[in-house]
Enzyme design. Sequence first.
Site, PDB file in Angstrom:
ATOM      1  N   TYR A   1      -1.702  -0.438  10.230  1.00 46.74           N
ATOM      2  CA  TYR A   1      -1.807  -0.838   8.817  1.00 46.74           C
ATOM      3  C   TYR A   1      -0.564  -0.394   8.040  1.00 46.74           C
ATOM      4  O   TYR A   1       0.012  -1.174   7.280  1.00 46.74           O
ATOM      5  CB  TYR A   1      -3.056  -0.214   8.207  1.00 46.74           C
TER       6      TYR A   1
ATOM      7  N   SER B   1       0.850  -1.196   0.000  1.00 51.13           N
ATOM      8  CA  SER B   1       0.000   0.000   0.000  1.00 51.13           C
ATOM      9  C   SER B   1       0.881   1.239   0.000  1.00 51.13           C
ATOM     10  O   SER B   1       2.010   1.214   0.518  1.00 51.13           O
ATOM     11  CB  SER B   1      -0.893   0.020   1.246  1.00 51.13           C
TER      12      SER B   1
END
Length: 250
Positions: A160, A146
């Site tokens: 995350y 990501s």
Amino acid sequence: MPSSLSYSLAGKVALVTGGSRGIGAATVRRLSKDGAAVAFTYSASGEQAAKLAAEIESAGGRVLAIQADSADVDAVRAAVAETANAFGRLDILVNNAGILVRGLVDDYDLATFDRMFDVNVRAAFVAIQAALPHMQSGGRIITTGSVTAERSGFPGSSVYSMTKGAIASMTRGLARDLGPRGITVNAIQPGPTATDMNSSEESRALTKPLMAIGRVGEDYEVASLVAYLASPESSFITGSALTIDGGYLA
């Protein structure tokens, strides 16, 4: 350029973890369209998995849906073994399974922390370990990271972001380990994309002004990068974390 290089994946076998929805499902569709036999895992979305498998089969593709919780090490290993047993080989591993649970550091639950790491990082490592005995030279390992590995962007994304930073670092190390065996290892780093993880109108309204092209991405656009990295055309790319974000980080 050698004439043998081709985008075709005919005769190849791929496993996509977390393949029933979003970027995973788009990747299953694209790899199948390019000629690969594709297995994919799903955790709780059984109905979506069945629909996707039926769609691939109706188009003439070879597909296998496998229920497996990526937090379960034995289930991940079993999914790899089932893929190799069903199709006779394994050429492409796409570690796409991932979860996102936001929260500020003050009271972030450690059980959630552990599950995020287990699904987003440990499962990818375990799947790679399990896949290697089945992979030959020319094998491809691709993991979904990501852009949060580079820019968290909003409060509540520290855990995350940490897991996706770990993916980028692991990718570089594994490229060194596996390069001598002719296996490439890369990560993709999607920016804001129209998936379940970014489904709310509020979320998209916040991110749209940050996009250089004025919109969030589509799952099939991200899948096109996965397909390229899975193809013979990408043989000189390894150890990379390739951003596909519509200019979010520009």
